[in-house]
Write an enzyme that holds these catalytic residues in place. Structure first.
Site, PDB file in Angstrom:
ATOM      1  N   LYS A   1       3.769  -7.008   4.006  1.00  0.00           N
ATOM      2  CA  LYS A   1       3.509  -5.610   3.673  1.00  0.00           C
ATOM      3  C   LYS A   1       3.193  -4.878   4.974  1.00  0.00           C
ATOM      4  O   LYS A   1       2.730  -5.467   5.960  1.00  0.00           O
ATOM      5  CB  LYS A   1       2.367  -5.457   2.679  1.00  0.00           C
ATOM      6  CG  LYS A   1       1.037  -5.810   3.209  1.00  0.00           C
ATOM      7  CD  LYS A   1       0.061  -4.683   3.471  1.00  0.00           C
ATOM      8  CE  LYS A   1       0.638  -3.321   3.451  1.00  0.00           C
ATOM      9  NZ  LYS A   1      -0.310  -2.364   4.120  1.00  0.00           N
TER      10      LYS A   1
ATOM     11  N   ASN B   1      -0.176  10.832   6.630  1.00  0.00           N
ATOM     12  CA  ASN B   1      -1.429  10.408   7.240  1.00  0.00           C
ATOM     13  C   ASN B   1      -2.467  11.515   7.339  1.00  0.00           C
ATOM     14  O   ASN B   1      -3.505  11.333   7.971  1.00  0.00           O
ATOM     15  CB  ASN B   1      -1.153   9.798   8.619  1.00  0.00           C
ATOM     16  CG  ASN B   1      -0.466   8.451   8.482  1.00  0.00           C
ATOM     17  OD1 ASN B   1      -1.050   7.503   7.986  1.00  0.00           O
ATOM     18  ND2 ASN B   1       0.795   8.390   8.890  1.00  0.00           N
TER      19      ASN B   1
ATOM     20  N   SER C   1      -6.520   7.605   3.903  1.00  0.00           N
ATOM     21  CA  SER C   1      -5.799   6.348   3.754  1.00  0.00           C
ATOM     22  C   SER C   1      -6.216   5.407   4.868  1.00  0.00           C
ATOM     23  O   SER C   1      -6.922   5.782   5.783  1.00  0.00           O
ATOM     24  CB  SER C   1      -4.298   6.594   3.774  1.00  0.00           C
ATOM     25  OG  SER C   1      -3.918   7.259   4.959  1.00  0.00           O
TER      26      SER C   1
ATOM     27  N   GLU D   1       6.252   4.578   7.741  1.00  0.00           N
ATOM     28  CA  GLU D   1       5.822   5.839   7.138  1.00  0.00           C
ATOM     29  C   GLU D   1       6.553   7.050   7.695  1.00  0.00           C
ATOM     30  O   GLU D   1       6.454   7.362   8.871  1.00  0.00           O
ATOM     31  CB  GLU D   1       4.320   6.027   7.363  1.00  0.00           C
ATOM     32  CG  GLU D   1       3.498   5.135   6.464  1.00  0.00           C
ATOM     33  CD  GLU D   1       2.018   5.188   6.790  1.00  0.00           C
ATOM     34  OE1 GLU D   1       1.666   5.769   7.827  1.00  0.00           O
ATOM     35  OE2 GLU D   1       1.240   4.641   6.003  1.00  0.00           O
TER      36      GLU D   1
ATOM     37  N   THR E   1      -1.736  -1.858   7.042  1.00  0.00           N
ATOM     38  CA  THR E   1      -1.808  -3.077   7.833  1.00  0.00           C
ATOM     39  C   THR E   1      -0.679  -4.050   7.533  1.00  0.00           C
ATOM     40  O   THR E   1      -0.202  -4.153   6.432  1.00  0.00           O
ATOM     41  CB  THR E   1      -3.137  -3.753   7.492  1.00  0.00           C
ATOM     42  OG1 THR E   1      -4.160  -2.788   7.630  1.00  0.00           O
ATOM     43  CG2 THR E   1      -3.407  -4.925   8.385  1.00  0.00           C
TER      44      THR E   1
ATOM     45  N   THR F   1       0.871  -1.185   0.000  1.00  0.00           N
ATOM     46  CA  THR F   1       0.000   0.000   0.000  1.00  0.00           C
ATOM     47  C   THR F   1       0.904   1.230   0.000  1.00  0.00           C
ATOM     48  O   THR F   1       1.337   1.664  -1.058  1.00  0.00           O
ATOM     49  CB  THR F   1      -0.969   0.005   1.203  1.00  0.00           C
ATOM     50  OG1 THR F   1      -0.219  -0.167   2.403  1.00  0.00           O
ATOM     51  CG2 THR F   1      -1.989  -1.098   1.072  1.00  0.00           C
TER      52      THR F   1
END
Lengths: 386, 386
Positions: free
Chosen positions: B171, B381, B386, B262, B182, B148
């Protein structure tokens, strides 16, 4: 206004040189009596700053004649030497205040960087200057001297038609006990009240106000909230009216703290309803308030209700996942744990964002306030040591 | 490499049109046998996505013949209709895979935005394409299709001299169960092992690896970690060697997840030592890992050890505040709960930052990994849903 709104109090705020910036950094609040009854609530962090350990002892006696507050250093994690510094501060304050004062009735509060000794060669001489500057109109100056990363000073006051007043000042720009931008609050009243009565009113007030503000989930080593009564109004207040006045001042100061939180662009009011117990409501509210992904989404004005459900799901509160309802700014975006009304209907342009989480498990509720998570927050807390 | 490193597995990754971007978004992993033994661990969030609820049921049977994974949508908080979508996905996969397969042995995993239905008109036809693309060399493509916000795909493999292999893909770019980015992990092995043996090895492995990665404290609704055994090597492994191989692959994938978190610029290794119990060590490690103020300080390369003590102090672990020791990158900045060596000696220029917290309360320890908190995290974020 501030701590001198109530009769029987003087205060001052001066620059002692504790802050490198040269700004005001030392405040003094003196209770001129006739009463010296007092109550306090302190951080529940097990790592407590020296002034918290000291003031907890002072408050056990139920009497406070003066409070010394400094910004520019938290005096936390400074060991036995740090505790000696606090003790010396109270002793010196008693000495310069004169015969009516003893160190054992002088509370101390500090805020600033953890893990550094205070510059006592500046703080102790500053106490003399602070005593000389004491004034029945000194409340604003005291409120200014306790600021750290606060952009504004915070004061509040409630006057009773019965002839007594509750006033106060606060500092804090992270929240419920951020490691450094610690919450320090001093409330004063000229009502007649015993230490036990003050304690009951203060605990009830903070439990639903200052204790339900959670800007960044971090708990301070220095949080201190004091309530001092001079009795100078010679009025014994109605118990319920007095409790409500203390609550109203705490609530007002709490709202000012949230609105000045570090880097925040949104104030988020999280109301949890339908809870089986008030404890469940607070637990769920805090879990939502501490979800970084949700706080980022709110910053981006994105009504990402999935984050709310994910946060609720981490708790052991009573609820069924397929019974949960969530509204954001009045739009029921989640119904029965699944997709509700169109999320595009949610208008998040304004500073206040209201999230309502319905656990559908009982009659209890609670409100928790938090802020969004922003690049400015990251900057304020990473660009320099604080 | 990846899920096709072990014999007996084919896989594929294709673009079914689930993602608006047109990127790869559908992966299929098929166990060609002879064994179909399998084990799984899932998010402990009480709000579970439909594919988690489905796959938990499948794994109760101890057999998995295939796994369907999609990015582009989490299928979480989508109610009974969302569960029907997952069920239909398994049924369709069984149909296109042919007679040897039944829906009850097909696990499903999804990742992406919470609170939106999946575009089944694209996903179901995509399954036919995915089956046609199955290959014993398809592991990389499958790993790519489940990305993702991941910037790289993640695979790992351990080959035993005894003739069996454990491989896998992952992932995730937020961590321990971020609301959306996730963690999905599929491990495969050609060793001979029963479902119970796989379950024991997988739980032991994830407990000290994938479960101790905590990028942003947020727990996903979709976390899924599966281990499938084909038995195609015809070798029954030594129990301890197999357990270590599964642990090593989980650890490797976990490290890749942390390094791709992230917006992160620092990987923070928090080792808690001197704990009275392993539970205490994990509790304290997580508390430190979730302290936003510390994460910001690390981002700013500021060895602000006061944040570490403040985080420890919020827990009920066994310790005395004046016995705590903290080292950052090997410099003992806090000793006995107070100021230790000069913090200016701490070099924080490199990506990995090591924090050691000594509770001085016992012999137990644990390592938790987290990341710093950055403006890029906030941007990723908040800038889009998302």
């Amino acid at each position: 206004m501030s701590v001198t709104a109530a009769k029987g109090f003087t205060s001052s705020g001066i620059a002692a040189g504790i802050k490198d910036s040269g700004g005001a950094d030392l405040a003094l609040v003196v209770n001129q009596g006739p009463s010296r009854a007092a109550a306090g609530v302190f951080t529940s962090n097990r790592v407590k700053a020296a002034p918290v350990l000291w003031s907890e002892q002072v408050l056990k006696g139920g009497q406070v004649s003066a409070v010394v507050l400094n910004s520019g250093g938290a005096n936390a994690c400074t060991g036995p030497l740090g505790f000696q510094d606090t003790h010396a501060t109270a002793e010196k304050a008693a000495e310069v205040l004169g015969d009516a004062h003893s160190a054992g009735e002088i509370a101390v509060a500090s805020t600033g960087l953890i893990g550094q000794r205070l510059p006592m060669d500046k703080l102790l001489p500053g106490l003399g200057t602070a005593v000389a500057a004491l004034s029945p109109h000194g409340g604003e100056k005291a409120a200014i001297a306790i600021k750290t990363t606060d952009t504004v000073h915070k004061t509040a006051v409630v006057e009773s038609p019965a002839g007594w007043t509750v006033g106060g000042m606060a500092k804090g720009s992270g929240m419920l006990a951020p490691g450094l931008a610690t919450m320090l609050v001093v409330l004063t009243t000229d009502a007649e009240a015993t230490a036990d009565e003050l304690d009951a009113a203060l605990r009830a007030a903070t439990r639903t106000t200052l204790d339900r503000i959670d800007s960044d989930g971090c708990m301070s080593t220095n949080d201190t909230v004091l309530l001092l009564a001079s009795g100078a109004s010679q009025v014994r207040p109605d118990e319920a009216e007095f409790a409500e006045a203390v609550r109203a001042v705490c609530d007002d100061l709490g709202q000012q703290l949230i609105r000045d939180a570090e880097g925040a662009s949104k104030d988020i009011r999280i109301e949890v309803v339908g809870a089986a117990s008030e404890e469940d409501a607070v637990l769920v509210g805090r879990s939502i308030a501490r979800n970084n992904l949700l706080k980022c989404a709110v910053h981006g004005e994105d009504p990402n209700w999935g984050r709310v459900l994910a946060a609720i799901g981490t708790t052991d509160a009573v609820f069924e996942p397929d019974q949960l309802n969530v509204a954001i700014n009045g739009v029921q975006v989640c119904r029965g744990g699944a997709i509700g009304d169109d999320r595009d209907k949610v208008d998040m342009r304004y500073r206040e964002v209201r999230i309502t989480a319905d656990l559908a498990a009982g009659p209890e509720s609670a409100v928790i306030w938090t802020n969004d998570l922003t690049a400015d927050y990251v900057h304020e807390n990473s660009a320099y040591s604080s």
